[in-house]
Design a protein around this motif. Structure first.
Motif, PDB file in Angstrom:
ATOM      1  N   ASP A 172      -3.312   3.930  -5.719  1.00 15.52           N
ATOM      2  CA  ASP A 172      -3.746   2.904  -4.769  1.00 15.52           C
ATOM      3  C   ASP A 172      -3.053   1.572  -5.037  1.00 15.52           C
ATOM      4  OD1 ASP A 172      -5.503   4.724  -3.588  1.00 15.52           O
ATOM      5  OD2 ASP A 172      -7.313   3.835  -4.474  1.00 15.52           O
ATOM      6  N   LEU A 173      -3.029   1.169  -6.299  1.00 14.01           N
ATOM      7  CA  LEU A 173      -2.390  -0.100  -6.647  1.00 14.01           C
ATOM      8  C   LEU A 173      -0.895  -0.063  -6.329  1.00 14.01           C
ATOM      9  CD1 LEU A 173      -4.142  -1.017 -10.006  1.00 14.01           C
ATOM     10  CD2 LEU A 173      -4.394  -2.174  -7.795  1.00 14.01           C
ATOM     11  N   PHE A 174      -0.239   1.039  -6.644  1.00 17.53           N
ATOM     12  CA  PHE A 174       1.185   1.160  -6.357  1.00 17.53           C
ATOM     13  C   PHE A 174       1.438   1.026  -4.859  1.00 17.53           C
ATOM     14  CE2 PHE A 174       5.054   3.477  -5.389  1.00 17.53           C
ATOM     15  CZ  PHE A 174       5.940   2.879  -6.270  1.00 17.53           C
ATOM     16  N   ALA A 175       0.678   1.733  -4.055  1.00 17.97           N
ATOM     17  CA  ALA A 175       0.850   1.665  -2.603  1.00 17.97           C
ATOM     18  C   ALA A 175       0.586   0.250  -2.097  1.00 17.97           C
ATOM     19  CB  ALA A 175      -0.079   2.663  -1.910  1.00 17.97           C
ATOM     20  N   HIS A 176      -0.461  -0.371  -2.600  1.00 17.66           N
ATOM     21  CA  HIS A 176      -0.791  -1.721  -2.148  1.00 17.66           C
ATOM     22  C   HIS A 176       0.312  -2.715  -2.481  1.00 17.66           C
ATOM     23  CE1 HIS A 176      -3.046  -5.280  -1.132  1.00 17.66           C
ATOM     24  NE2 HIS A 176      -2.669  -5.775  -2.311  1.00 17.66           N
ATOM     25  N   TYR A 177       0.743  -2.733  -3.737  1.00 21.56           N
ATOM     26  CA  TYR A 177       1.740  -3.718  -4.158  1.00 21.56           C
ATOM     27  C   TYR A 177       3.108  -3.476  -3.544  1.00 21.56           C
ATOM     28  CZ  TYR A 177      -1.501  -5.599  -7.621  1.00 21.56           C
ATOM     29  OH  TYR A 177      -2.567  -6.185  -8.236  1.00 21.56           O
ATOM     30  N   THR A 178       3.473  -2.232  -3.271  1.00 16.13           N
ATOM     31  CA  THR A 178       4.768  -2.000  -2.620  1.00 16.13           C
ATOM     32  C   THR A 178       4.723  -2.437  -1.159  1.00 16.13           C
ATOM     33  OG1 THR A 178       4.214   0.331  -2.246  1.00 16.13           O
ATOM     34  CG2 THR A 178       5.599  -0.177  -4.144  1.00 16.13           C
ATOM     35  N   GLU A 179       3.548  -2.334  -0.537  1.00 14.64           N
ATOM     36  CA  GLU A 179       3.403  -2.777   0.849  1.00 14.64           C
ATOM     37  C   GLU A 179       3.164  -4.279   0.954  1.00 14.64           C
ATOM     38  OE1 GLU A 179       0.373  -0.472   2.770  1.00 14.64           O
ATOM     39  OE2 GLU A 179       1.316   1.416   2.192  1.00 14.64           O
ATOM     40  N   ALA A 180       2.543  -4.864  -0.073  1.00 20.54           N
ATOM     41  CA  ALA A 180       2.210  -6.289  -0.052  1.00 20.54           C
ATOM     42  C   ALA A 180       2.635  -6.952  -1.368  1.00 20.54           C
ATOM     43  CB  ALA A 180       0.719  -6.467   0.186  1.00 20.54           C
TER      44      ALA A 180
END
Length: 72
Positions: A13-21
């Motif tokens: 979840d954190l990886f997806a969030h930070y790569t998108e934002a």
């Protein structure tokens, strides 16, 4: 096994969030990757998450997601 699965979910979840934002990364981690090369962003986000303690990862996850598991 449940704890391991929950921990993996937090990291994903954190990886997806930070790569998108990437603007949500601390300034020193996000410099130069907003709107930049995708591969550089992926590596920077991965390095940032890899340096997190378990507790910090859970705090960060709780900032951006409705439900954060208890890893116990």
């Amino acid at each position: 096994m449940r704890v391991m699965a929950d921990a993996e979910r937090v990291v994903r979840d954190l990886f997806a969030h930070y790569t998108e934002a990437p603007v949500d990364l601390p300034q020193e981690w996000g410099e130069g990757i907003v709107g930049g090369e995708a591969l550089k962003r992926i590596h920077q986000v991965a390095d940032y998450i890899a340096g997190m303690t378990d507790r910090y990862a859970l705090v960060e996850h709780a900032k951006y997601f409705r439900e954060t598991p208890e890893l116990r």
